[in-house]
Scaffold this motif. Structure first.
Motif, PDB file in Angstrom:
ATOM      1  N   ASP A   1       0.863  -1.176   0.000  1.00 24.54           N
ATOM      2  CA  ASP A   1       0.000   0.000   0.000  1.00 24.54           C
ATOM      3  C   ASP A   1       0.910   1.240   0.000  1.00 24.54           C
ATOM      4  OD1 ASP A   1      -2.327  -1.581   0.163  1.00 24.54           O
ATOM      5  OD2 ASP A   1      -2.166  -1.682   2.352  1.00 24.54           O
ATOM      6  N   PRO A   2       0.655   2.201  -0.870  1.00 24.68           N
ATOM      7  CA  PRO A   2       1.571   3.340  -1.041  1.00 24.68           C
ATOM      8  C   PRO A   2       1.922   4.094   0.240  1.00 24.68           C
ATOM      9  CG  PRO A   2      -0.102   3.367  -2.753  1.00 24.68           C
ATOM     10  CD  PRO A   2      -0.487   2.283  -1.791  1.00 24.68           C
ATOM     11  N   GLU A   3       1.000   4.177   1.185  1.00 21.73           N
ATOM     12  CA  GLU A   3       1.252   4.934   2.417  1.00 21.73           C
ATOM     13  C   GLU A   3       1.875   4.090   3.532  1.00 21.73           C
ATOM     14  OE1 GLU A   3       0.993   8.267   2.520  1.00 21.73           O
ATOM     15  OE2 GLU A   3       0.510   8.016   0.389  1.00 21.73           O
ATOM     16  N   ALA A   4       2.107   2.816   3.293  1.00 23.06           N
ATOM     17  CA  ALA A   4       2.660   1.949   4.333  1.00 23.06           C
ATOM     18  C   ALA A   4       4.066   2.406   4.710  1.00 23.06           C
ATOM     19  CB  ALA A   4       2.682   0.497   3.864  1.00 23.06           C
ATOM     20  N   ARG A   5       4.337   2.334   6.006  1.00 23.30           N
ATOM     21  CA  ARG A   5       5.638   2.704   6.562  1.00 23.30           C
ATOM     22  C   ARG A   5       6.121   1.570   7.453  1.00 23.30           C
ATOM     23  NH1 ARG A   5       4.837   5.932   3.258  1.00 23.30           N
ATOM     24  NH2 ARG A   5       4.873   8.196   3.340  1.00 23.30           N
ATOM     25  N   PHE A   6       7.438   1.419   7.526  1.00 24.36           N
ATOM     26  CA  PHE A   6       8.045   0.461   8.438  1.00 24.36           C
ATOM     27  C   PHE A   6       8.873   1.260   9.433  1.00 24.36           C
ATOM     28  CE2 PHE A   6      11.727  -2.200   9.623  1.00 24.36           C
ATOM     29  CZ  PHE A   6      11.054  -3.221  10.256  1.00 24.36           C
ATOM     30  N   ASP A   7       8.527   1.156  10.695  1.00 18.91           N
ATOM     31  CA  ASP A   7       9.171   1.965  11.740  1.00 18.91           C
ATOM     32  C   ASP A   7       9.224   3.440  11.330  1.00 18.91           C
ATOM     33  OD1 ASP A   7       9.426  -0.336  13.212  1.00 18.91           O
ATOM     34  OD2 ASP A   7      11.605  -0.383  13.194  1.00 18.91           O
ATOM     35  N   GLY A   8       8.145   3.884  10.695  1.00 21.69           N
ATOM     36  CA  GLY A   8       8.030   5.274  10.286  1.00 21.69           C
ATOM     37  C   GLY A   8       8.704   5.631   8.976  1.00 21.69           C
ATOM     38  N   ARG A   9       9.382   4.680   8.356  1.00 23.75           N
ATOM     39  CA  ARG A   9      10.120   4.947   7.117  1.00 23.75           C
ATOM     40  C   ARG A   9       9.336   4.457   5.901  1.00 23.75           C
ATOM     41  NH1 ARG A   9      16.081   5.175   8.277  1.00 23.75           N
ATOM     42  NH2 ARG A   9      16.352   5.244   6.028  1.00 23.75           N
ATOM     43  N   PRO A  10       9.392   5.232   4.803  1.00 21.79           N
ATOM     44  CA  PRO A  10       8.724   4.814   3.564  1.00 21.79           C
ATOM     45  C   PRO A  10       9.585   3.821   2.786  1.00 21.79           C
ATOM     46  CG  PRO A  10       9.794   6.911   3.233  1.00 21.79           C
ATOM     47  CD  PRO A  10      10.013   6.542   4.688  1.00 21.79           C
ATOM     48  N   ALA A  11       9.201   3.558   1.563  1.00 23.41           N
ATOM     49  CA  ALA A  11       9.941   2.648   0.682  1.00 23.41           C
ATOM     50  C   ALA A  11      11.423   2.993   0.675  1.00 23.41           C
ATOM     51  CB  ALA A  11       9.377   2.727  -0.733  1.00 23.41           C
ATOM     52  N   GLY A  12      12.253   1.972   0.757  1.00 22.87           N
ATOM     53  CA  GLY A  12      13.706   2.157   0.741  1.00 22.87           C
ATOM     54  C   GLY A  12      14.364   1.312   1.808  1.00 22.87           C
ATOM     55  N   TRP A  13      15.515   1.757   2.248  1.00 20.27           N
ATOM     56  CA  TRP A  13      16.348   0.995   3.179  1.00 20.27           C
ATOM     57  C   TRP A  13      16.349   1.608   4.564  1.00 20.27           C
ATOM     58  CZ3 TRP A  13      18.449  -3.545   1.669  1.00 20.27           C
ATOM     59  CH2 TRP A  13      18.470  -3.807   0.290  1.00 20.27           C
ATOM     60  N   LEU A  14      16.486   0.756   5.574  1.00 23.29           N
ATOM     61  CA  LEU A  14      16.674   1.155   6.961  1.00 23.29           C
ATOM     62  C   LEU A  14      17.768   0.258   7.528  1.00 23.29           C
ATOM     63  CD1 LEU A  14      15.912   2.548   9.650  1.00 23.29           C
ATOM     64  CD2 LEU A  14      14.171   0.759   9.942  1.00 23.29           C
ATOM     65  N   VAL A  15      18.845   0.861   8.007  1.00 23.38           N
ATOM     66  CA  VAL A  15      19.948   0.098   8.585  1.00 23.38           C
ATOM     67  C   VAL A  15      19.969   0.346  10.088  1.00 23.38           C
ATOM     68  CG1 VAL A  15      22.445  -0.252   8.638  1.00 23.38           C
ATOM     69  CG2 VAL A  15      21.284   0.171   6.453  1.00 23.38           C
ATOM     70  N   CYS A  16      19.902  -0.741  10.855  1.00 22.90           N
ATOM     71  CA  CYS A  16      19.952  -0.688  12.320  1.00 22.90           C
ATOM     72  C   CYS A  16      21.338  -1.167  12.761  1.00 22.90           C
ATOM     73  CB  CYS A  16      18.882  -1.592  12.919  1.00 22.90           C
ATOM     74  SG  CYS A  16      17.197  -1.196  12.391  1.00 22.90           S
ATOM     75  N   PRO A  17      22.040  -0.392  13.581  1.00 17.32           N
ATOM     76  CA  PRO A  17      23.390  -0.768  13.977  1.00 17.32           C
ATOM     77  C   PRO A  17      23.407  -1.911  14.994  1.00 17.32           C
ATOM     78  CG  PRO A  17      22.729   1.214  15.135  1.00 17.32           C
ATOM     79  CD  PRO A  17      21.625   0.884  14.166  1.00 17.32           C
ATOM     80  N   PRO A  18      24.558  -2.533  15.191  1.00 19.80           N
ATOM     81  CA  PRO A  18      24.676  -3.584  16.208  1.00 19.80           C
ATOM     82  C   PRO A  18      24.222  -3.077  17.569  1.00 19.80           C
ATOM     83  CG  PRO A  18      26.626  -3.552  14.845  1.00 19.80           C
ATOM     84  CD  PRO A  18      25.826  -2.328  14.476  1.00 19.80           C
ATOM     85  N   GLY A  19      23.516  -3.948  18.291  1.00 20.83           N
ATOM     86  CA  GLY A  19      23.041  -3.616  19.615  1.00 20.83           C
ATOM     87  C   GLY A  19      21.721  -2.871  19.638  1.00 20.83           C
ATOM     88  N   SER A  20      21.233  -2.463  18.493  1.00 14.68           N
ATOM     89  CA  SER A  20      19.939  -1.762  18.450  1.00 14.68           C
ATOM     90  C   SER A  20      18.809  -2.752  18.684  1.00 14.68           C
ATOM     91  CB  SER A  20      19.768  -1.038  17.114  1.00 14.68           C
ATOM     92  OG  SER A  20      19.792  -1.954  16.042  1.00 14.68           O
TER      93      SER A  20
END
Length: 158
Positions: free
Chosen positions: A113-132
């Motif tokens: 769905d165009p408005e869907a977000r993952f952890d507040g982020r839209p389409a694209g990449w999200l990198v979580c660092p070690p320990g997050s």
């Protein structure tokens, strides 16, 4: 498009990611690089989006279901995948189980769905660092999320 094509696409991407990391852990610089070079609208993003949608529709991705989330580990870490495991989840307006990322986590957000977000982020990449840590949350509709986990490392909170 098949599971083999998906593995080939991920293997090529994983090699690029390892080159970019150059021995360091996943970080904000990798997040920026991935979104600049393989972000929403790029050829690689479009290929991965098509493969994930097809895999979810055909049942070779997201083969399990629990708590309203379809999910599945597609590949265990191996050398051809630069020691990343590959998981894909299918979520609609839901928060998943809280977990930590001992070695970091690299997520590709593929909104259905165009408005869907993952952890507040839209389409694209999200990198979580070690320990997050987080409780992965999809809001605004349905999204597929592809996870690359270094050495397949993830720890779910009880």
């Amino acid at each position: 498009m098949t599971l083999e094509a998906f593995r080939s696409e991920i293997a090529a991407l994983a090699t690029e990611i390892q080159t970019q990391l150059a021995g360091r852990a996943p970080d904000a610089a990798l997040d920026d690089w991935l979104n600049a070079h393989h972000g929403a609208g790029s050829a690689r993003y479009q290929r991965l989006d098509a493969l994930c949608r097809q895999g979810a529709a055909e049942g070779w991705l997201c083969q399990r279901e629990g708590g309203g989330i379809r999910y599945g580990r597609v590949f265990k870490p191996d050398d051809a995948l630069s020691r990343f495991s590959v998981d894909v989840v299918d979520m609609t307006d839901i928060a998943g189980p809280h977990h930590t990322h001992p070695n970091g986590e690299i997520d590709l957000i593929l909104p259905i769905d165009p408005e869907a977000r993952f952890d507040g982020r839209p389409a694209g990449w999200l990198v979580c660092p070690p320990g997050s840590a987080h409780r992965p949350t999809v809001s605004g509709g349905r999204a597929l999320v592809l996870y690359l986990l270094p050495e397949g490392s993830i720890e779910f909170t009880r």
